[in-house]
Scaffold this active site. Structure first.
Site, PDB file in Angstrom:
ATOM      1  CG  HIS A  82      27.694  40.092 -93.916  1.00  0.00           C
ATOM      2  ND1 HIS A  82      28.367  38.949 -93.367  1.00  0.00           N
ATOM      3  CD2 HIS A  82      28.715  40.859 -94.365  1.00  0.00           C
ATOM      4  CE1 HIS A  82      29.612  39.219 -93.391  1.00  0.00           C
ATOM      5  NE2 HIS A  82      29.841  40.155 -94.023  1.00  0.00           N
ATOM      6  N   GLY A 164      35.030  23.870 -77.034  1.00  0.00           N
ATOM      7  CA  GLY A 164      33.553  23.596 -76.698  1.00  0.00           C
ATOM      8  C   GLY A 164      33.208  22.169 -77.441  1.00  0.00           C
ATOM      9  CG  HIS A 169      24.202  29.077 -77.535  1.00  0.00           C
ATOM     10  ND1 HIS A 169      22.889  29.717 -77.776  1.00  0.00           N
ATOM     11  CD2 HIS A 169      24.390  29.144 -76.144  1.00  0.00           C
ATOM     12  CE1 HIS A 169      22.418  30.132 -76.647  1.00  0.00           C
ATOM     13  NE2 HIS A 169      23.141  30.065 -75.790  1.00  0.00           N
ATOM     14  N   PRO A 170      21.991  26.881 -79.264  1.00  0.00           N
ATOM     15  CG  PRO A 170      20.318  26.325 -77.442  1.00  0.00           C
ATOM     16  CD  PRO A 170      21.893  26.317 -77.838  1.00  0.00           C
ATOM     17  CB  THR A 171      19.137  31.556 -79.554  1.00  0.00           C
ATOM     18  OG1 THR A 171      20.073  31.431 -78.216  1.00  0.00           O
ATOM     19  CG2 THR A 171      17.946  30.518 -79.339  1.00  0.00           C
ATOM     20  CB  ALA A 172      24.242  32.458 -79.092  1.00  0.00           C
ATOM     21  N   GLY A 173      24.418  30.067 -81.802  1.00  0.00           N
ATOM     22  CA  GLY A 173      25.404  29.588 -82.823  1.00  0.00           C
ATOM     23  C   GLY A 173      26.507  29.315 -82.337  1.00  0.00           C
TER      24      GLY A 173
END
Lengths: 306, 306
Positions: A82, A164, A169-173
């Site tokens: 997905h 924003g 966000h580097p890991t949470a996108g």
């Protein structure tokens, strides 16, 4: 009438049950938030969580869940069928009772603002909460997925978030937050093994190719039964009711000499959508949902308790 | 699931509002009894009161109402178009949720016993609570009305009450207490001024003359609209569902070249009866009422509160 908002956040994790457990616990920890459903798909590597809450607690619960997801999910390590762009991928708010679509749009904005200010995750507003027509459709927003958006967002004006700074966000996108009517997954089964008939009828009925405004549709084979299916998402059941899609498919199928053998509702359906079907086929005159015993009963009990 | 019984006592007074006010107040004075509806007909000189209660309070409320009616209504001075035999003429108990028909039969018996022991009013049990087949039908019980029963009851074995001695209360008469499924008043309108068509179709569809088991029907003229109507009482909507009566009438009307122009539900209808209509016309496969958002919500909220 009790004020109820439904919220159906999607998370980019469908394999590690302990991760979803913690996200669900975060939702349940908000007083007044009630879990209705959770479904995880390992192939999609994605989970869909459904909860309801009063309008003043719905955003709290969504933020609690997104916070937990941002701690536990790293999109750099995520793969699945997905498409996805955020650890919390989408957060739609849906009006159920005693609240309007405008109320849900306001909730989406409040949620978007807090995603950035509290969790450092930028947000696109989508569907009814969209700030531009090209952001109504989630598929447009998600083009290129996490990696593509990460690389383009700083330089592309079209990619600028609604809340924003223009960086993921580097890991949470990045997360899409929106408002929409309840969605009904509704399939009509046709008595033929020829999937091309289902494909043609899906094209006739769906909005994208000239059909009914609030219908998305695809043709599928149901190999085990030797039949085919027109699989639909009814994205606004008041604008395009179930019976209208059903009757149109029946009529189109006749043209191929194919019978409708049945239909199915997958997952949840609002009572109002079924009542509209009864009203249509019985040609009801002057019918009001206030005549439904259970409605009258609920109203009388609320009054007696007040 | 919350346990709810509906009770629809009929009183032989439809003109003096202050009498009905006092009867309704007596019902409301029982904790947990909730009034749903009251309707008075001056021509019939009769009132129908609808309330719901938990099984343990339903009989209390019915007895409180019958006591007040016996104080305020004297059948020797009562005249009206509707046949009657008691100040409180009938008391049916109807299972709504979390209770069975057998539970309602037990309530009818408990109520009958108390009518005699506390109010000196004898009782016939009727419909599902009947002790003999000829007592199922209210019309059989009410033959001769108050005056006829008063004169015959001491000598006629067929007239012997189920509770109490074989004599009517001098002013409050005798009461029929029973249990039955919810009743739906359902009419189908036909696009013709010829009432004979409605009469013929009513005869075709009703149980009495060979039609559907749980349908009572009569033909009527709707003079102001220049059309006619098949007016029905659906006395067991699970046994004979709305759509089956509707489709049968439509088919019979075709035979006379007459269109169905609409239908109407008068008063209350259980949600389940409408869901069965949607299920039928959409040819739903594997549908469960648990899929209805409002059901899921109610169940989840109950669980959260427990």
């Amino acid at each position: 009438m009790r004020q109820i908002v439904e919220c159906i956040p999607n998370f980019s994790e469908g394999r590690r049950a302990e991760v979803i457990d913690q996200i669900v616990s975060a939702i349940k920890s908000v007083p007044g938030a009630v879990l209705l459903d959770r479904e995880s798909d390992p192939n999609h590597n994605r989970s869909v969580v459904t909860f309801v809450a009063s309008p003043d607690r719905a955003v709290d619960a969504a933020i609690a869940a997104a916070k937990k997801a941002s701690e536990l999910i790293d999109l750099n390590k995520h793969a699945g069928e997905h498409p996805r762009m955020g650890a919390t991928d989408v957060i739609p708010f849906v009006p159920i009772s005693g609240v309007t679509m405008d109320d849900c749009i306001a909730l989406a904005r409040a949620c978007g603002e807090r995603m950035w200010s509290e969790l450092d995750i930028p947000v696109y507003l989508y569907e009814k909460a969209a700030t531009r027509p090209d952001r109504e459709n989630l598929a447009n927003l998600r083009k290129g997925q996490f990696e593509g958006i990460r690389d383009d967002i700083a330089t592309s004006e079209a990619r600028r978030p609604d809340f924003g700074e223009p960086r993921v966000h580097p890991t949470a996108g990045i997360t899409a937050v929106g408002a929409r009517p309840p969605l009904i997954a509704y399939n009509v089964n046709l008595g033929t093994p020829d999937v091309e008939v289902a494909n043609k009828i899906a094209r006739a009925v769906r909005h994208q190719s000239g059909g009914l405004r609030y219908v998305k549709a695809l043709g599928f084979e149901l190999k085990d039964r030797g039949i085919v299916q027109v699989s639909m998402n009814m994205v606004n059941y008041e604008g395009t009711p179930l019976f209208r899609a059903f009757e149109m498919i029946k009529r189109e199928a006749e043209r191929y000499g194919v019978p409708v053998v049945g239909s199915e509702i997958v997952g949840l359906v609002p009572q109002h959508a079924l009542n509209a079907v009864a009203d249509f086929y019985l040609h009801l005159e002057n019918f009001s949902e206030d005549q439904i015993l259970e409605h009258k009963l609920a109203a009388a009990m609320e009054e007696a308790e007040a």
